[in-house]
Design an enzyme around this catalytic site. Structure first.
Site, short mmCIF file in Angstrom:
data_model
loop_
_atom_site.label_atom_id
_atom_site.label_comp_id
_atom_site.label_asym_id
_atom_site.label_seq_id
_atom_site.Cartn_x
_atom_site.Cartn_y
_atom_site.Cartn_z
N GLU A 192 -8.33 64.88 20.25
CA GLU A 192 -9.71 64.54 19.74
C GLU A 192 -10.30 65.95 18.94
O GLU A 192 -9.93 66.99 19.39
CB GLU A 192 -10.56 64.47 20.66
N CYS A 210 -11.47 59.66 23.84
CA CYS A 210 -11.65 60.46 25.03
C CYS A 210 -12.52 59.68 26.05
O CYS A 210 -12.16 59.04 27.03
CB CYS A 210 -12.57 61.81 24.64
N LYS A 247 -16.20 56.22 18.03
CA LYS A 247 -16.31 56.29 19.52
C LYS A 247 -17.58 55.49 20.21
O LYS A 247 -18.75 55.81 19.64
CB LYS A 247 -16.55 57.63 19.89
#
Length: 294
Positions: A47, A157, A120
């Site tokens: 990431e 993540c 995200k």
């Protein structure tokens, strides 16, 4: 005559990323080339690999690091590399879109084209992981991408801790799940080690969805925060078929037969036996109140 098996060779990169942008991009490129030399076709870097993990603190100076998709240096370089090596690279980057900022992944296909962007969905907020200061929650929804080699789902993540994310991507047709990651020590609780729960959460996705899972983390110390590596690839049984140590830099890879996995998934019946008409509670925030009109 039966069709030939559809096999995909996936890889993950683990490396230190505390240097300047150009140095980090070059480091990741070297590992992409190494993974491709070993036959990997879909290669996952960690990431936000263009720089140190700036979300350790709330500091407005870091907004200057954001780029529009068309201007991001890592995306541009990985497009060239992907085209040359004929590999797929999900590229994590700090995206600026007008006055909005996102933690995003551009999906670069094996011809160098960008298939699209995932932003995200779940944004953490806590000591050492102050992401809500920088990023809006993603507005793309969960997506899958029909690449040259496989249909892939990519979460970022914190997304990896949520079973809803994995299941949504599976319902959309994902054949492999990928999670670029930046995770390590907890500054407010030095004795807390989340490595094993982190792996177990994703291994659970592999088992309950009968799907391979690929996770790529960074390593090294950045401003006192220690990233614990431990990147891994899990097979649809949840067995780790490749893993890197806490400190090591390098690449891992594994090969999967997508047709065999699809048959196994159908035979287990997890998707046959789902009861979506009973899952309304999942669309509420508190388990009691259903969403009303927007």
């Amino acid at each position: 005559m039966s069709n030939p098996a559809r096999r995909v060779h996936v890889g993950a990169i683990q490396c230190a990323l505390g240097g300047p942008r150009a140095e980090n991009i070059a480091r990741v490129e070297r590992h992409v080339r190494e993974a491709a030399a070993h036959g990997a076709q879909v290669i996952l870097p960690p990431e936000l690999f263009e720089g140190p993990y700036f979300c350790r603190e709330e500091n407005s100076v870091h907004f200057a690091e954001a780029r529009a998709l068309e201007e991001d240096e890592a995306v541009a370089r990985m497009r060239e590399v992907a085209r040359e090596l004929e590999v797929v690279v999900p590229v994590s980057f700090f995206e600026r879109a007008g006055q909005a900022f996102y933690n995003s992944v551009a999906i670069v296909d094996a011809d160098g084209s960008v298939l699209g962007v995932y932003r995200k969905s779940h944004i953490p907020d806590g000591p050492g992981y102050e992401e809500k200061f920088y990023f809006r929650p993603g507005d793309t929804g969960f997506r899958v991408w029909v690449t040259r080699y496989a249909t892939i789902g990519v979460g970022i993540c914190w997304d990896q801790w949520f079973p809803e994310s994995a299941r949504a991507m599976m319902l959309l047709g994902a054949e492999v799940l990928f999670y670029p990651t930046a995770i390590g020590s907890e500054p407010h609780e030095p004795d807390l080690d989340t490595r094993d729960p982190w792996q177990r959460a994703m291994i659970g996705h592999a088992v309950s969805n009968i799907v391979p899972v690929v996770a790529a983390n960074r390593v090294g110390t950045e401003g006192g925060q220690v990233f614990y590596g431990s990147s891994f690839i899990a097979d649809p049984r949840g067995d780790k078929c490749a893993e890197l140590a806490r400190e090591n830099e390098g690449v891992i890879a594994a090969t999967f037969d997508l047709d065999v996995i699809a048959r196994t998934r159908a035979a287990w019946g997890f998707f046959r036996d789902r009861r979506p008409e009973l899952y309304d509670v999942l669309t509420t925030a508190d388990g009691r109140t259903r969403r009303g009109p927007a």
